[in-house]
Design an enzyme around this catalytic site. Structure first.
Site, mmCIF file in Angstrom:
data_model
loop_
_atom_site.group_PDB
_atom_site.id
_atom_site.type_symbol
_atom_site.label_atom_id
_atom_site.label_comp_id
_atom_site.label_asym_id
_atom_site.label_seq_id
_atom_site.Cartn_x
_atom_site.Cartn_y
_atom_site.Cartn_z
ATOM 1 C CG ASP A 351 -34.096 45.468 49.400
ATOM 2 O OD1 ASP A 351 -33.565 45.289 50.509
ATOM 3 O OD2 ASP A 351 -34.081 46.556 48.792
ATOM 4 C CD GLU A 380 -35.613 45.051 53.996
ATOM 5 O OE1 GLU A 380 -34.814 45.309 54.904
ATOM 6 O OE2 GLU A 380 -35.581 45.625 52.897
#
Ligand code: CA
Length: 669
Positions: A351, A380
């Site tokens: 993340d 990400e």
């Protein structure tokens, strides 16, 4: 991406008030000079000689361990003083094995005893993760665990990733699953909806995905494990104990072994059925600031700060961790290693990965590949706010060429296909908006350098940032933002659902035939929705739970996705592994109409048995015609219908491509 700001927005009432208190204005310690300890025996080790505690807390003035008989609502039976040891650690030993006991640490800092904490390395915890537990891990292994293996994977591009939340997947009454919302849901075979279509793990097998990517499954903060009947929901991006499973997904959060055993049973059953498990990890921030387990063991150290001493906030959630500091870097590396070894996890999704530095991510990859070369890592490649970490050190998608073994999500292809992620009304290539053709092509070649792709015309990225297709995850929707069904309802308000389903098929056909690794958000394959909710991170089951009667109602949609996945898995041409292969074998045709792309995968690309595959995408509301070389073509997809073995034949020539659809042809000679 930016949607994480929205999550933070919802939490910010709490976070924003906490910040001024931290803005002390005092000079920051030189954290890089702190002694570090990289052993894998931090906090708790139980062996033949007894129970050993080792807490890393270089600035503590004193440290102690409290022992408890239960996971909560009891007073300490013993308090063990700890002694300073090397590497900034404190130690104490007990000659017997304290199985069945619970413990917390407490440190004295600036003259005061801070609140108790289970530490940062609690591997077993009781209710709400408040106290760590001492258990015998050998007793948590399901039968046959020593022989358990995930699926073999030559390259990440061979994976078909299915992102899911435990509760979304099984909670609805139509799932026919007994252990609703639990790890154990994925251990149930033979489950089905009322009309007999398979659900649960059988559904995953039928669909043909190779890996499930489970939303955060470590112990997170928000759902009250002491009050499970209240049916709270959360995505889980609020980490509390990084190295223990979340209690609300177990059948008994009070028993520390249950959540561990049940998560392992889930993983083993997925593995037994040929499906790998990717875990979503959120080392970039913690749910709390001063009260987090990091802050209560080594105040300040694990976080980045602004010059005034307040927490910097690249996560949009109130703080950001400091991966560039040795002890934090080691923590991340040792933590993923632990999940890979103890739980046999097959992949990790980071993340807000760009909050971490590229060096940490490279070391993460190296450490994991050493355990199992088939493990893959993606994340990400962005932050949700500015960071003190210099841009060139951030694990951004633009820096992915510095991280050869890491993949990043392509927001380029995502928004080019469906329209802007947060502007609900905006359309993309597949839903009729012109001007996205070049960015879709950037996606098709997995953001690698290609002689026919003009990156200066890209909507988001202006250069070929990936060195290889193994560095790109292609998708059109995920848990963040509007899922595809809702996006199409909002951006095509006049259209019927059957037309929107056509558009969804085209959108996913582009994703699943593109170079790189495809990724699907749970339920897209049966056209489920989330009632138009953008950020459903704590929405009730009525928004998030998948209604499996849709598998019956939208059977044709499901069959399309299943055949699409089968097509990809049967043909290596869609799964090239180098940018050189793509530049050589992927050739775009000259077409000069909006919302039209035509290209070929040529000359038995990547060892394919098909000599040539022709793909034409028409994202406009009118039929468009293309010229195809004459030959003996098998028609694989046309006019919203697909079959991996073929639905007919064509001699080529001038061919019509129906509105909002893909034409796929293949020839063996
Ligand atoms: Ca929890």
């Amino acid at each position: 991406m930016k949607s994480k700001i929205l999550i933070a927005g919802a939490l910010s009432g709490l976070m924003l008030f906490a910040m001024p208190e931290n803005a002390t204005g005092t000079e920051m310690p030189d954290y890089d000079k702190f002694p570090t300890y990289n052993g894998e025996d931090l906090e708790l080790t139980v062996d033949a000689n007894g129970t050993k505690f080792r807490l890393w807390s270089p600035e503590a003035e004193a440290a102690r361990v409290m022992l408890y008989p239960t996971d909560r609502n009891s007073t300490a039976t013993d308090t063990l003083a700890m002694k300073r040891s090397d590497g900034g650690a404190w130690v104490t030993n007990v000659p017997n094995r304290l199985y069945g006991k619970f413990y917390t640490f407490q440190i004295k800092y600036h003259g005061k005893w801070l609140a108790e904490t289970p530490g940062v390395w609690a591997k077993a915890v009781g209710t709400n993760g408040e106290r760590a537990a001492i258990i015998d891990f050998a007793t948590t292994n399901p039968e046959g665990w020593d022989k358990d293996r995930g699926p073999a994977l030559k390259n990440i591009t061979d994976a078909v990733i299915y992102e899911m939340h435990h509760r979304d997947f099984s909670e609805h009454p139509s799932s026919g699953i007994v252990n609703k919302g639990k790890f154990l849901a994925l251990t149930e075979s033979g489950t089905h909806n009322l009309t007999g279509e398979s659900t649960g793990i059988d559904h995953l097998k039928e669909l043909g995905v190779t890996h499930v990517h489970i939303l955060p499954s470590y112990d997170y903060n928000s759902v009250d494990e002491a009050n499970l009947p209240s049916n709270q929901y959360n995505w889980g991006y609020d980490p509390f104990n990084y190295n223990a499973p979340e209690g609300s997904y177990s059948t008994n959060p009070a028993d520390p072994a249950t959540r561990i055993t049940e998560m392992k049973e889930m993983i083993k059953n997925l593995h037994d059925n040929g499906i790998g498990v990717v875990m979503d990890v959120v080392y970039n921030h913690t749910a709390q600031n001063d009260d987090s387990n990091f802050s209560l063991t080594a105040p300040g150290y694990y976080y980045r700060h602004r010059p005034d001493g307040s927490y910097s906030d690249a996560s949009g959630c109130g703080n950001e961790t400091a991966s560039e500091r040795q002890q934090m870097r080691d923590f991340i590396i040792n933590s993923v290693k632990y999940w890979a070894k103890e739980y046999h996890i097959d992949g990790f999704r980071f993340d807000l990965m760009a909050i971490h530095d590229t060096e940490t991510m490279n070391q993460v990859a190296a450490a994991l590949k050493e355990i199992n070369p088939d493990i893959f890592i993606y994340g990400e490649g962005w932050t949700a706010g500015d960071s003190p970490l210099p841009v060139e050190r951030r694990a951004l998608k633009e820096n992915v060429s510095k991280m050869p073994q890491i993949a990043v999500f392509s927001d380029d292809i995502r928004d080019a296909i469906k329209g802007h992620y947060s502007n609900a009304a905006d359309r993309g290539f597949a839903s009729g908006k012109p001007g996205n053709e070049e960015t879709v092509k950037i996606g098709i070649v997995a953001s690698t350098a290609h002689p026919q792709v003009d990156y200066s015309k890209g909507n988001i990225s202006k250069f070929a940032y990936a060195s290889s297709p193994t560095q790109i995850i292609n998708y059109v929707s995920c848990h963040d933002d509007l899922m595809l069904t809702d996006k199409l309802r909002k951006s095509m308000p006049e259209a019927s659902d059957s037309l929107r389903q056509r558009v969804a098929r085209l959108a996913q056909t582009i994703v699943f035939t593109s170079q790189g690794t495809p990724f699907l958000w749970t339920g897209e394959e049966i056209f489920r929705d989330k009632k138009g909710v953008h950020n459903s991170y704590k929405s009730p089951d009525s928004i998030n739970a998948i209604d499996w009667t849709l598998k019956h109602d939208n059977a044709a949609q499901f069959n399309y996705y299943r055949e699409l996945i089968k097509l990809r898995k049967s043909h290596p041409a869609f799964r090239m592994t180098t940018s050189e292969q793509i530049a050589k074998h992927l050739v775009f045709d000259k077409v000069d109409a909006p919302n039209l792309i035509s290209y070929s995968l040529k000359d038995n690309a990547n060892g394919d048995n098909w000599k040539e595959i022709k793909l034409v995408f028409n994202g406009s509301d009118k039929p468009q015609s293309v010229k195809v070389t004459r030959g003996n073509w098998i028609v694989i997809a046309s006019d919203g219908v697909i079959n991996a073995e073929g639905i007919g034949f064509s001699k080529g020539g001038r061919l019509d491509v129906a509105p909002y659809s893909a034409l796929i042809l293949a020839r063996e000679k």
